[in-house]
Structures are given as structure tokens and as C-alpha cells.
Design an enzyme around this catalytic site. Sequence first.
Site, mmCIF file in Angstrom:
data_model
loop_
_atom_site.group_PDB
_atom_site.id
_atom_site.type_symbol
_atom_site.label_atom_id
_atom_site.label_comp_id
_atom_site.label_asym_id
_atom_site.label_seq_id
_atom_site.Cartn_x
_atom_site.Cartn_y
_atom_site.Cartn_z
ATOM 1 N N THR A 130 66.073 -7.113 109.065
ATOM 2 C CA THR A 130 67.234 -7.805 109.639
ATOM 3 C C THR A 130 67.245 -7.857 111.162
ATOM 4 O OG1 THR A 130 69.635 -7.592 109.943
ATOM 5 C CG2 THR A 130 68.473 -5.603 109.384
ATOM 6 N N GLU A 132 69.739 -7.218 112.808
ATOM 7 C CA GLU A 132 70.547 -6.072 113.266
ATOM 8 C C GLU A 132 69.660 -5.003 113.907
ATOM 9 O OE1 GLU A 132 73.904 -4.680 113.128
ATOM 10 O OE2 GLU A 132 74.340 -6.806 113.238
ATOM 11 N N TYR A 158 73.565 1.115 109.465
ATOM 12 C CA TYR A 158 72.834 0.081 108.704
ATOM 13 C C TYR A 158 71.562 -0.343 109.444
ATOM 14 C CZ TYR A 158 71.738 -4.669 107.052
ATOM 15 O OH TYR A 158 71.094 -5.798 106.597
ATOM 16 N N LYS A 162 67.713 0.178 108.264
ATOM 17 C CA LYS A 162 66.817 -0.968 108.071
ATOM 18 C C LYS A 162 65.530 -0.815 108.890
ATOM 19 C CE LYS A 162 68.612 -3.969 105.154
ATOM 20 N NZ LYS A 162 67.898 -4.497 103.969
HETATM 21 P P1 NAP Z 1 74.362 -8.559 99.342
HETATM 22 O O1 NAP Z 1 74.995 -9.829 98.869
HETATM 23 O O2 NAP Z 1 75.228 -7.484 99.868
HETATM 24 O O3 NAP Z 1 73.472 -7.974 98.142
HETATM 25 C C1 NAP Z 1 72.985 -6.667 98.143
HETATM 26 C C2 NAP Z 1 72.805 -6.232 96.719
HETATM 27 O O4 NAP Z 1 72.336 -4.869 96.721
HETATM 28 C C3 NAP Z 1 74.082 -6.235 95.880
HETATM 29 O O5 NAP Z 1 73.885 -7.022 94.745
HETATM 30 C C4 NAP Z 1 74.269 -4.782 95.483
HETATM 31 O O6 NAP Z 1 74.688 -4.596 94.159
HETATM 32 C C5 NAP Z 1 72.843 -4.244 95.576
HETATM 33 N N1 NAP Z 1 72.903 -2.800 95.626
HETATM 34 C C6 NAP Z 1 73.768 -2.025 96.312
HETATM 35 N N2 NAP Z 1 73.556 -0.740 96.032
HETATM 36 C C7 NAP Z 1 72.552 -0.682 95.135
HETATM 37 C C8 NAP Z 1 71.899 0.365 94.449
HETATM 38 N N3 NAP Z 1 72.265 1.640 94.619
HETATM 39 N N4 NAP Z 1 70.912 0.050 93.611
HETATM 40 C C9 NAP Z 1 70.554 -1.225 93.407
HETATM 41 N N5 NAP Z 1 71.136 -2.283 94.036
HETATM 42 C C10 NAP Z 1 72.126 -2.001 94.880
HETATM 43 O O7 NAP Z 1 73.289 -8.881 100.461
HETATM 44 P P2 NAP Z 1 72.572 -10.255 100.860
HETATM 45 O O8 NAP Z 1 73.351 -10.908 101.936
HETATM 46 O O9 NAP Z 1 72.191 -11.015 99.650
HETATM 47 O O10 NAP Z 1 71.258 -9.686 101.576
HETATM 48 C C11 NAP Z 1 70.109 -9.336 100.819
HETATM 49 C C12 NAP Z 1 69.287 -8.334 101.617
HETATM 50 O O11 NAP Z 1 68.920 -8.917 102.868
HETATM 51 C C13 NAP Z 1 70.018 -7.042 101.961
HETATM 52 O O12 NAP Z 1 69.090 -6.007 101.933
HETATM 53 C C14 NAP Z 1 70.511 -7.276 103.385
HETATM 54 O O13 NAP Z 1 70.673 -6.045 104.053
HETATM 55 C C15 NAP Z 1 69.372 -8.109 103.941
HETATM 56 N N6 NAP Z 1 69.743 -9.048 105.016
HETATM 57 C C16 NAP Z 1 70.768 -9.936 104.829
HETATM 58 C C17 NAP Z 1 71.061 -10.844 105.823
HETATM 59 C C18 NAP Z 1 72.174 -11.851 105.660
HETATM 60 O O14 NAP Z 1 72.582 -12.451 106.667
HETATM 61 N N7 NAP Z 1 72.650 -12.101 104.437
HETATM 62 C C19 NAP Z 1 70.295 -10.867 106.996
HETATM 63 C C20 NAP Z 1 69.252 -9.965 107.130
HETATM 64 C C21 NAP Z 1 68.962 -9.067 106.118
HETATM 65 P P3 NAP Z 1 76.229 -4.484 93.750
HETATM 66 O O15 NAP Z 1 76.623 -5.894 93.520
HETATM 67 O O16 NAP Z 1 76.181 -3.653 92.537
HETATM 68 O O17 NAP Z 1 76.945 -3.833 94.909
HETATM 69 O O1 G4F Z 2 79.816 -11.154 108.944
HETATM 70 P P1 G4F Z 2 79.503 -9.824 109.489
HETATM 71 O O2 G4F Z 2 80.080 -8.664 108.780
HETATM 72 O O3 G4F Z 2 77.932 -9.757 109.591
HETATM 73 P P2 G4F Z 2 76.929 -8.856 110.469
HETATM 74 O O4 G4F Z 2 77.579 -7.616 110.927
HETATM 75 O O5 G4F Z 2 76.357 -9.741 111.513
HETATM 76 O O6 G4F Z 2 75.821 -8.477 109.379
HETATM 77 C C1 G4F Z 2 75.264 -9.455 108.514
HETATM 78 O O7 G4F Z 2 74.137 -10.026 109.134
HETATM 79 C C2 G4F Z 2 73.049 -9.121 109.379
HETATM 80 C C3 G4F Z 2 71.931 -9.925 110.054
HETATM 81 O O8 G4F Z 2 72.144 -9.987 111.430
HETATM 82 C C4 G4F Z 2 72.598 -8.549 108.053
HETATM 83 F F1 G4F Z 2 71.538 -7.717 108.259
HETATM 84 C C5 G4F Z 2 73.741 -7.803 107.399
HETATM 85 O O9 G4F Z 2 73.312 -7.321 106.117
HETATM 86 C C6 G4F Z 2 74.905 -8.769 107.203
HETATM 87 O O10 G4F Z 2 74.536 -9.729 106.256
HETATM 88 O O11 G4F Z 2 79.990 -9.737 111.012
HETATM 89 C C7 G4F Z 2 79.571 -10.682 111.964
HETATM 90 C C8 G4F Z 2 80.385 -10.496 113.241
HETATM 91 C C9 G4F Z 2 80.416 -9.056 113.785
HETATM 92 O O12 G4F Z 2 80.236 -9.099 115.164
HETATM 93 C C10 G4F Z 2 81.816 -8.566 113.451
HETATM 94 O O13 G4F Z 2 82.312 -7.583 114.359
HETATM 95 O O14 G4F Z 2 81.744 -10.833 112.982
HETATM 96 C C11 G4F Z 2 82.581 -9.868 113.585
HETATM 97 N N1 G4F Z 2 83.872 -9.887 112.887
HETATM 98 C C12 G4F Z 2 85.068 -10.234 113.468
HETATM 99 N N2 G4F Z 2 86.046 -10.127 112.565
HETATM 100 C C13 G4F Z 2 84.099 -9.552 111.613
HETATM 101 C C14 G4F Z 2 85.470 -9.710 111.402
HETATM 102 N N3 G4F Z 2 83.258 -9.169 110.624
HETATM 103 C C15 G4F Z 2 83.788 -8.930 109.400
HETATM 104 N N4 G4F Z 2 82.953 -8.578 108.394
HETATM 105 N N5 G4F Z 2 85.120 -9.055 109.160
HETATM 106 C C16 G4F Z 2 86.024 -9.449 110.125
HETATM 107 O O15 G4F Z 2 87.220 -9.558 109.895
#
Ligand code: NAP
Ligand code: G4F
Length: 345
Positions: A130, A132, A158, A162
Site C-alpha cells: 500500500t 500508506e 497499519y 504492511k
Molecule cells: P477490505 O475490503 O477491508 O477487505 C479485507 C478482507 O480481509 C475482508 O474481507 C476481511 O474479512 C478479511 N480479513 C480480515 N481479517 C481476516 C482474518 N483474520 N483472516 C482472513 N481474512 C481476514 O480491503 P480492500 O480494500 O479490498 O483491500 C484489499 C487488500 O489491499 C487489503 O490487504 C488492503 O490492506 C490492501 N490495500 C487496499 C487499498 C485500497 O485502497 N482499497 C490500497 C492499498 C492496499 P471480513 O469481511 O471477515 O472482515
Molecule cells: O478512506 P480512508 O479511511 O482511507 P486511507 O486511510 O487512505 O486508507 C485506505 O487507503 C490505503 C491506501 O493508501 C489502504 F492501504 C488502506 O487499506 C485503505 O484502503 O481515509 C482517507 C482520508 C484520511 O486522511 C482520513 O483521515 O480521509 C480522512 N477522513 C476524513 N474524515 C476520514 C474521515 N476517513 C474516514 N475513514 N472516515 C472519516 O469520517
Amino acid sequence: MAQKRAFITGIAGQDAGHLAQLLHEKGYEVFGTLRGQLEASHPRYQAIKNEMPYVNIVLADLLDISALTRAMQEIKPDEVYNLGAISHVGYSFRDPLLTADLTAKGVLNVLEAIRLAGLEKTTRFYQASTSEMYGGLDYNRPEKGYTESSAFHPRSPYGVAKLYGYWITKNYRESYDMFAVSGILFNHEGERRGPEFVTRKISQAVAAIKLGKQDKIELGNLDAKRDWGYAGDYVEGMWRMLQQDTPDDYVLATGEAHSIREFTELAFKEIGIDISWQGEAENEVGVDQDGVVRVAINPEFYRPAEVDFLLGDPTRAENELGWQRKVDFPGLVKLMVEHDLTAKQ
Ligand code: NAP
Ligand code: G4F
């Protein structure tokens, strides 16, 4: 040729849903893990089966190396996509130990399960790394965006977890000659995004406000910037990384950064509301044309350490993988609000 097998951890997650569909369309046999003591009749199990009947559900927790090893021995996947994690940055401050066990050591569990099953020379491994990990601090912000060689400075439990996943993946590639790669993905969103993430929280609230079901939304830091793309575009990049001749790590991003404030304004525009801002800091509000408060600040959503700015440079993925994002920022906001307007009716 035999049908290829893909194994996805965390099948209930956003990316897993898009990826499973893509791999199914490409002719793969798809396996995905769910955690918990679920039976086929359980609503969580049923929900996945109803939406993605082609997915073979495997009950396995990322903390349970025996379940993972058994799955590898039985399935012998060609490709493993490790997407399961605690993925919410804010939550990781509340539960840092579980985050370390799962988001860091869980990666090692999957890699070891592949090795214990004797598949390290044949199974290709993708780790969901990520943006992050970069941290967004002033001193290490490349002008054109972070690349595969930028320095890391994670700012949350987190991000730190990662970083372990990223390095252990690289280490297994170098130590055991495994095809093990990291995709360093910037934020990607869409209609499958969890409601705890800011974009979906906004799109759902805007839809509810339009339908008269909610008055306003409470947010935290409005001025953080993110490089937001569409998740459906990013899973194509994941797959492409595993089809290369040699394993390597790639950044997937759009090359554009926008603030939470901009996302909020655009989302409200989709329902005909022009937001203007009044006040400062915790007292700032966003009001509509009639002076009604539609956005308020709740410090509960602030983080102990914030990542203020993330911008990625996807040049290498574009040149070497032929990957290109299709959905732009306004398109993403529109797609999410339109989806939630339909879903909430
Ligand atoms: P997500 O919607 O939060 O999905 C994560 C999944 O992990 C959920 O289905 C969750 O299952 C599962 N999980 C949690 N704890 C577990 C455990 N103990 N054993 C097995 N599975 C478990 O995340 P996503 O946005 O699809 O992202 C997918 C991956 O990419 C993650 O690793 C995230 O950190 C990484 N990532 C995401 C972004 C982004 O912007 N979306 C960017 C960079 C990297 P439950 O439903 O049971 O909780
Ligand atoms: O949507 P967020 O929670 O995503 P964040 O923290 O960027 O993380 C996501 O992207 C990462 C990749 O860069 C992934 F690795 C990670 O697993 C996840 O998918 O927050 C985005 C921004 C932050 O700066 C947060 O402080 O939005 C700001 N924010 C402002 N108000 C909020 C809120 N975030 C959340 N979740 N909820 C709020 O009410």
C-alpha cells in the site's frame, strides 16, 4: 490446457469481489477464504455464494497456518492473491496488536503455507502492499509522485504492518526464488468499498440526504489528499503483475491527488447541492444553498498521526504491464453516488 486455479484471501473484501469476477471471466477456477465458524447456510456464506456463485469458499483465518497449509495442499493454486488484512488505518490505531498479527504476520503465514505445501517453485504470490507505507511527509514527497524506489515512512500501525508484508514478500523472492510480488496500490474505491472508508461514507450519506433519510454527514480531516482510482481498474493490474516473465513490484495509481473536501463537494454536486464552507478547524461546516448544514467536523475521525498527502506515479506499471486506469476522479465520484442512490431507494 488445464483450468488455472486462483486462491484469494479475504473474499468478502472490496478488491476480492472485483478480482474474483475478473479471474472468473478469464477462465480461472476461483477459491476464496472466509473466516469464522460458518456453515453453508450462514448469511455471510450465502451472501458470497449469491453474488459470486463461481467462488469456491474455503474457511480459513489468516492467523491459522494449518488451515492455510491444508488449503494449499488440496487446491495447489497457480496464483495466490493475499488481500485479507485489517485494512482500515483508523482502526489499526485502536487494535495495533491484532493489526500486526494479521496484516504483518498473516503475510508470512500465507508464504509459509505455500512453502510447506511444496509449491514455492510453481505458485505465484501477490501481496497487497500500500501507498500508506510512504507516509506522505514533506521531506519525502517526490514532485511527480511516489515510485517503486521512493523511501518509506509509515505513519500508522497499519502502515508499519504492511511494510513487514512488503519486505517479507521481497525476502521470499530473493531467498527461495519464489515468484512473489507486491502491488503498491494507492487508494482505490467504488461501489464495493466498505462504508468505514471516507469515499463510501460520503457517497452513501449524499444518497441518503437526497432521499431525505439523513440531514448531514460528520467527517474528520477534510484537507488530506489522496490519489483515488477505481478498484475495478486496479485488480487488472494485480493480475498483470502475476503474468510477467520476472517477478517485480509495481505502483498502481492515477497520478492525481484530490482532497476529501473536493470529493465531498463533487459528491454533493451530483445531487444538485453546492457546498460552501464556513468557520475553521473543528467548527468548520459545509452548508447548502439554503444555509442548511450538510457537513460537520467530528474530531473522533481524526487520527493520532495523519497521512496528509499521497500521490503515485504509475509510469512503470503503464510501460511494463501495459496497465492504464480507465475511470477518472469525477467519474469515480459519479459512479459511487449513482450506485448508492439506486441502492438506497
Ligand atoms: P477490505 O475490503 O477491508 O477487505 C479485507 C478482507 O480481509 C475482508 O474481507 C476481511 O474479512 C478479511 N480479513 C480480515 N481479517 C481476516 C482474518 N483474520 N483472516 C482472513 N481474512 C481476514 O480491503 P480492500 O480494500 O479490498 O483491500 C484489499 C487488500 O489491499 C487489503 O490487504 C488492503 O490492506 C490492501 N490495500 C487496499 C487499498 C485500497 O485502497 N482499497 C490500497 C492499498 C492496499 P471480513 O469481511 O471477515 O472482515
Ligand atoms: O478512506 P480512508 O479511511 O482511507 P486511507 O486511510 O487512505 O486508507 C485506505 O487507503 C490505503 C491506501 O493508501 C489502504 F492501504 C488502506 O487499506 C485503505 O484502503 O481515509 C482517507 C482520508 C484520511 O486522511 C482520513 O483521515 O480521509 C480522512 N477522513 C476524513 N474524515 C476520514 C474521515 N476517513 C474516514 N475513514 N472516515 C472519516 O469520517
